[in-house]
Structures are given as C-alpha cells and as structure tokens.
Design an enzyme around this catalytic site. Structure first.
Site, PDB file in Angstrom:
ATOM      1  CB  ALA A   1      -0.901   0.196   1.169  1.00 41.29           C
TER       2      ALA A   1
ATOM      3  NE  ARG B   1      -3.509   5.938 -13.641  1.00 42.05           N
ATOM      4  CZ  ARG B   1      -4.113   4.594 -14.133  1.00 42.05           C
ATOM      5  NH1 ARG B   1      -5.009   4.583 -14.856  1.00 42.05           N
ATOM      6  NH2 ARG B   1      -3.462   3.250 -13.646  1.00 42.05           N
TER       7      ARG B   1
ATOM      8  CE  LYS C   1      -3.791   2.971  -5.769  1.00 46.16           C
ATOM      9  NZ  LYS C   1      -3.670   2.234  -7.256  1.00 46.16           N
TER      10      LYS C   1
ATOM     11  CG  ASP D   1      -4.319  -0.907  -5.515  1.00 55.53           C
ATOM     12  OD1 ASP D   1      -4.156  -2.091  -5.560  1.00 55.53           O
ATOM     13  OD2 ASP D   1      -3.568  -0.190  -6.272  1.00 55.53           O
TER      14      ASP D   1
ATOM     15  N   GLY E   1       0.969  -8.675 -15.701  1.00 54.06           N
ATOM     16  CA  GLY E   1       1.919  -9.681 -15.924  1.00 54.06           C
ATOM     17  C   GLY E   1       1.283 -11.073 -16.312  1.00 54.06           C
TER      18      GLY E   1
ATOM     19  CE1 TYR F   1     -22.978  28.021  24.042  1.00 49.10           C
ATOM     20  CE2 TYR F   1     -23.878  28.785  21.945  1.00 49.10           C
ATOM     21  CZ  TYR F   1     -22.797  28.605  22.548  1.00 49.10           C
ATOM     22  OH  TYR F   1     -21.488  28.898  22.357  1.00 49.10           O
TER      23      TYR F   1
HETATM   24  C1  UD1 Z   1       1.789  -5.885 -10.999  1.00 50.23           C
HETATM   25  C2  UD1 Z   1       2.548  -7.165 -11.238  1.00 50.23           C
HETATM   26  C3  UD1 Z   1       1.659  -7.920 -12.424  1.00 50.23           C
HETATM   27  C4  UD1 Z   1       0.112  -7.956 -12.162  1.00 50.23           C
HETATM   28  C5  UD1 Z   1      -0.463  -6.643 -11.982  1.00 50.23           C
HETATM   29  C6  UD1 Z   1      -1.837  -6.788 -11.205  1.00 50.23           C
HETATM   30  C7  UD1 Z   1       4.877  -6.802 -10.548  1.00 50.23           C
HETATM   31  C8  UD1 Z   1       5.984  -6.573 -11.135  1.00 50.23           C
HETATM   32  N1  UD1 Z   1       3.857  -6.903 -11.538  1.00 50.23           N
HETATM   33  O1  UD1 Z   1       2.177  -4.952 -11.747  1.00 50.23           O
HETATM   34  O2  UD1 Z   1       2.393  -8.939 -12.804  1.00 50.23           O
HETATM   35  O3  UD1 Z   1      -0.444  -8.421 -13.223  1.00 50.23           O
HETATM   36  O4  UD1 Z   1       0.366  -6.169 -10.403  1.00 50.23           O
HETATM   37  O5  UD1 Z   1      -2.776  -5.657 -10.943  1.00 50.23           O
HETATM   38  O6  UD1 Z   1       4.613  -7.050  -9.518  1.00 50.23           O
HETATM   39  N2  UD1 Z   1       3.523  -1.114  -4.698  1.00 50.23           N
HETATM   40  C9  UD1 Z   1       4.140  -0.693  -3.751  1.00 50.23           C
HETATM   41  N3  UD1 Z   1       5.485  -0.418  -3.786  1.00 50.23           N
HETATM   42  C10 UD1 Z   1       6.355  -0.311  -4.906  1.00 50.23           C
HETATM   43  C11 UD1 Z   1       5.503  -0.857  -6.221  1.00 50.23           C
HETATM   44  C12 UD1 Z   1       3.920  -1.218  -5.933  1.00 50.23           C
HETATM   45  O7  UD1 Z   1       3.391  -0.655  -2.474  1.00 50.23           O
HETATM   46  O8  UD1 Z   1       7.444  -0.023  -4.983  1.00 50.23           O
HETATM   47  C13 UD1 Z   1       2.014  -1.382  -4.492  1.00 50.23           C
HETATM   48  C14 UD1 Z   1       1.008  -0.513  -5.395  1.00 50.23           C
HETATM   49  O9  UD1 Z   1       0.845   0.451  -4.523  1.00 50.23           O
HETATM   50  C15 UD1 Z   1      -0.057  -1.655  -5.698  1.00 50.23           C
HETATM   51  C16 UD1 Z   1       0.674  -2.867  -5.959  1.00 50.23           C
HETATM   52  O10 UD1 Z   1       2.020  -2.867  -5.281  1.00 50.23           O
HETATM   53  O11 UD1 Z   1      -0.854  -1.704  -4.693  1.00 50.23           O
HETATM   54  C17 UD1 Z   1       0.972  -3.272  -7.166  1.00 50.23           C
HETATM   55  O12 UD1 Z   1       1.723  -2.271  -7.772  1.00 50.23           O
HETATM   56  P1  UD1 Z   1       1.457  -1.769  -9.563  1.00 50.23           P
HETATM   57  O13 UD1 Z   1       2.492  -0.622  -9.489  1.00 50.23           O
HETATM   58  O14 UD1 Z   1       0.119  -1.583  -9.667  1.00 50.23           O
HETATM   59  O15 UD1 Z   1       2.031  -3.152 -10.242  1.00 50.23           O
HETATM   60  P2  UD1 Z   1       1.857  -3.298 -11.553  1.00 50.23           P
HETATM   61  O16 UD1 Z   1       2.704  -2.653 -12.541  1.00 50.23           O
HETATM   62  O17 UD1 Z   1       0.354  -2.993 -12.263  1.00 50.23           O
END
Ligand code: UD1
Ligand code: CA
Length: 462
Positions: free
Chosen positions: A12, A18, A25, A105, A141, A386
C-alpha cells in the site's frame, strides 16, 4: 502443513497519482471503509492472524486511521513490488508459515478467495499465484507455463510478442512459503524494462525448484484494482451490491437496491424493510421488523426492534424498540428515544433523553434535556440550552404537558405532571409538580374596537 500460521503483507505504498487526491490512495473509501481495510478484513476472515501493511506516501495517515491492529513497514522509495515486500521482510524474519501477499488497492478480494489460495497447492508448493484468464490481458503480468508447469511471470513491458498473447494473468495475489520467500527476496535484481525489483521474479526462482504453481480464479473481482475515481466508483457499486445481497439473504427487504446504500459494518435484523433512497452507514445496528426510509440517512446509530424512521437524518443516537421518528426529523448525537417515543416533523433533538411514551410531534428543538415518561411537548417548543457561553440542561418530569410555542430557558426543571401554558417563556428555575406554569400576559378584549377602527378609517378615506 495445513495448520501453519498465515501472515499477510498488503502492498500500500503507491501514491495513486491518478486519484488526484491529497489522501493516500488506499484510504479512499468503498462502502464506508478504506479500501485497504476491506483487504485486511478479507485476510482476517481467511484466518490470517498477522498483517503487515507496507506504507509509503501518506503512511502516517494510513497508520493513524487503521490503528494498531496491524503492523507497518515503510517503503520510502518506490522501487517495485519486490522491494516493497523486502521492506516487510524484517518484521517476518522469525516467522515460519505461509505468507499471503496482496495489494491494498483491490478492495473486492474475498475471504473465500484467500482461504482457497491458502488451502491450495501441494506439499512442495512454495509460491502459489492467484491467476485469472481474461479476454484482454493488456497491462498485466502473464503466467508463463511450459506444459502445465508454471515457469514464471513476465511483465507486459518485458514480454515477447508471443508471451503477450497469453491470457492467463497475474492478479498480484500470492501465497508463499514464508521461509522460501525470505530466502528469495535478497536475490531480486532490477534488470528489467522498468528498472524495478519485481516480486514476480520470485515465481521463476521457485519454479526452478518445481515449487511454483498458479491457481486460476474465475473471479474478475480479484483483478479490480482501483487507480482512479471512476474505478473507485465501480468498486463501490460492486461492493454495495454484495452488501445488499448479504442483508437480503438474511431477511431484510430492500425495496430499491439501486438507491439503497448500506455501509460494510452495518447490522440489520430480519423483517426490517428499507424504503428507497436510504443510506445507513458507520457502526449502525438496526433491530428486527423496523421500517426505515424513504430518503433517510442513519449514521452510527442503534435502533431497536419495530422502530420506524421516515424521511429523517439520524446520527450517533439510540432508538429503543417501537420508537417512531419523522418525517423530517433531525436526531443528533446523544439522543436516546425510549419505547413508544414519537418525534415528528421538523423536530431536532440533541443530547436528549426522551423516556417511554414521550412525544414531540411538531416543530421543536430539544437539546441537553431529559423528558419524562408520557410527557407531551407541544408544537414550537424550544429548549434554550445555550447562553452563548455554556450549555444547560432542561429536565421535564413525567406526564408534563408543555403547551405550544413555549420557550424553556435552561437550567430548568418542570415537576411531574405540571402544565405549561401555550406561548410561555419559562425562565430558569425549578417548577413544582402538578402546577400550572404561565409565562405570558393574559389575553385582553376591547369590545367593538375593530368595528370602530374600520369605521373611522373608511370615513377618513372619503
Ligand atoms: C503488478 C504485477 C503484475 C500484475 C499486476 C496486477 C509486478 C512486477 N507486477 O503490476 O504482474 O499483473 O500487478 O495488478 O509485481 N506497490 C508498492 N510499492 C512499489 C510498487 C508497488 O507498494 O514499489 C504496490 C502498489 O501500491 C500496488 C501494488 O503494489 O498496490 C501493485 O503495484 P502496481 O504498480 O500496480 O503493479 P503493476 O505494475 O500493475
Ligand atoms: Ca496495478
């Protein structure tokens, strides 16, 4: 294997650009609860006893709102999902058991889904991915398999054209063997298109030991991540429908699901009927066979069996069984209405106790007051609680009759059975039982005055 403890890590730390918000968020609400709290509750419901939330942007706020039911890990630089889990690892250094990793999220995840994932895999599985098969896999992914075996996860941006055709995608929800996860985390590298430490790379590391698998969930909700306000609205609508359905299944009649909004923590007894455009939120509990609405908002209230609330706004109040409110009443914090109390139109109560059978049927303000059993508060009665500096109490005995349009200046007490003449200004003091309290001048009549006056006027006019 099956009775191992299970820990959860909720990612989180994302900023949620966005959302266009000053608020982190994951604190944005879906059906009256922060998104991340829905995720945490779903984990708890699946028997996950320790939950670590990885926070970053706005982390203090997240921590302050969710409190110490959870543990927190800080990710100051957002270097990827693998890095985020690395930040949580020290807290779980001594932990041996399963570890669920999920995102803060995706509020529509369910306990049943987590329970299935925890129970899934076999004795050698150390990374079980929750996957989903979708028509349009863009952005996700992809789960790469050789034959049936999962060999890894490839991110969209790192995928070959052939891999991009794969329709089985990573939901970003995993169940790891905790020891294996901790061993793999330090080995993550960021040599990929985004220069991030990908949690997904652990799938390939453990696949080399034949310890990775994916469990396909036929549930689009596990992919419903919220990145903007419109997705938030979609998630809210879906969650709302789930909550309404749960109440309907337990015996609540919901006349118009399209305009009825029930918060995640609300409890409602069977045979209660909710009329259209009704919103019930917070820690509200409603008894059996009540009738609520239409056009009503209830926040943090306790409402007893067989109570009725029409077209009104109630907050932090308690209604005992058979109390009746509205239409157009405003029941404010600290109000307590005992059985058979009736509070009618344009009546406002605040920090007031109305004992059994008391009535205030029209156009009244009752603040900082105790109203005795079966007292009748006439239309237009105002407690003047009051003086611009402090609040004072009004105590009205049982069976008191307060005539219409009376002004009761607190501190004031009216003895049991007393009678206030209509239109009185009753100044502060203590008035005896069974007396008549008159606080106005008597009516006077001048016979023929009006006729003479008209006569004089019409002569002058000619
Ligand atoms: C990630 C997955 C992808 C999957 C997708 C599903 C990886 C590399 N990829 O991609 O395979 O299909 O989720 O939605 O994991 N977050 C952090 N710290 C960070 C990065 C992310 O807390 O440094 C949290 C974000 O807030 C979010 C979650 O991790 O809640 C996923 O991060 P996000 O950047 O949405 O990953 P995707 O690139 O969408
Ligand atoms: Ca995402």
């Amino acid at each position: 294997m099956s009775n191992q403890p299970v820990a959860g890590i909720i990612l989180a730390a994302g900023q949620g650009t966005r959302m266009k918000s000053d608020m982190p968020k994951v604190l944005h609400q879906v059906c009256d609860l922060p998104m991340v709290e829905h995720v945490a509750r779903a984990l708890r419901g699946a028997g996950v006893d320790r939950i670590v939330i990885v926070v970053g942007h706005g982390g203090e706020e997240v921590q302050a709102q969710l409190g110490d039911d959870y543990e927190y890990a800080w990710q100051h630089d957002r270097l990827g999902t693998g890095h985020a889990v690395q930040m949580a690892a020290p807290l779980l250094a001594e932990f041996s058991g399963k570890v669920i990793v999920t995102a803060g999220d995706t509020p529509l995840v369910s306990s049943a889904m987590f329970a299935d994932l925890i129970a899934g895999g076999n004795a050698s599985t150390k990374c079980l991915i929750a996957s989903s098969i979708v028509d349009n896999p863009t952005g996700y992914g992809r789960i790469v398999r050789e034959g049936m075996a999962v060999v890894g996860i490839v991110e969209e941006r790192d995928a070959t054209p052939e891999q991009r055709e794969i329709q089985e995608v990573n939901s970003s929800i995993y169940c790891f063997d905790g020891r294996a996860l901790l061993e793999c985390l330090p080995k993550l590298k960021n040599d990929n298109a985004q220069g991030e430490y990908y949690l997904t790379d652990i799938a390939a590391m453990l696949a080399a030991q034949g310890a990775t698998d994916a469990m396909v969930f036929n549930d689009p909700d596990i992919l419903l991540g919220v990145n903007d306000r419109w997705q938030l609205a979609q998630a809210d609508r879906k969650m709302r429908e789930r909550i309404l359905q749960r109440h309907a299944e337990s015996g609540v009649t919901i006349m118009d699901p399209g305009t009825t909004y029930i918060g995640a923590e609300v409890e409602i007894g069977a045979d209660t009927v909710l009329e259209p455009s009704t919103m019930i939120v917070g820690k509200t509990q409603i008894g059996v066979a009540c009738r609520i609405g239409p056009f009503t908002r209830i926040e943090d209230c306790q409402i007893g069996d067989h109570a009725k609330v029409y077209v009104s706004y109630l907050r932090e109040a308690k209604l005992h069984e058979t109390a009746k409110v509205g239409p157009f009443a405003h029941i404010r914090p600290g109000s307590e209405l005992y059985p058979d109390v009736k509070v009618g139109n344009f009546v406002e109560t605040k920090n007031a106790r109305l004992a059994t059978g008391a009535k205030a049927s029209h156009l009244t303000y009752i603040g900082d007051a105790d109203i005795g059993e079966n007292a009748n508060i006439g239309a237009g009665t105002i407690t003047c609680n009051y003086d611009g500096f402090q609040k004072s109490r009004t105590v009205i005995g049982r069976d008191v009759f307060v005539g219409s349009n009376s002004t009761l200046v607190a501190p004031l007490s009216l003895g049991d059975g007393s009678f206030v003449a209509a239109g009185s200004v009753v100044t502060s003091g203590s008035y005896p039982a069974d007396g008549l309290v008159v606080g106005r001048s008597r009516t006077e009549v001048k016979e023929q005055w009006a006729a003479q006056w008209r006569n004089k006027k019409s002569k002058n006019g000619q």
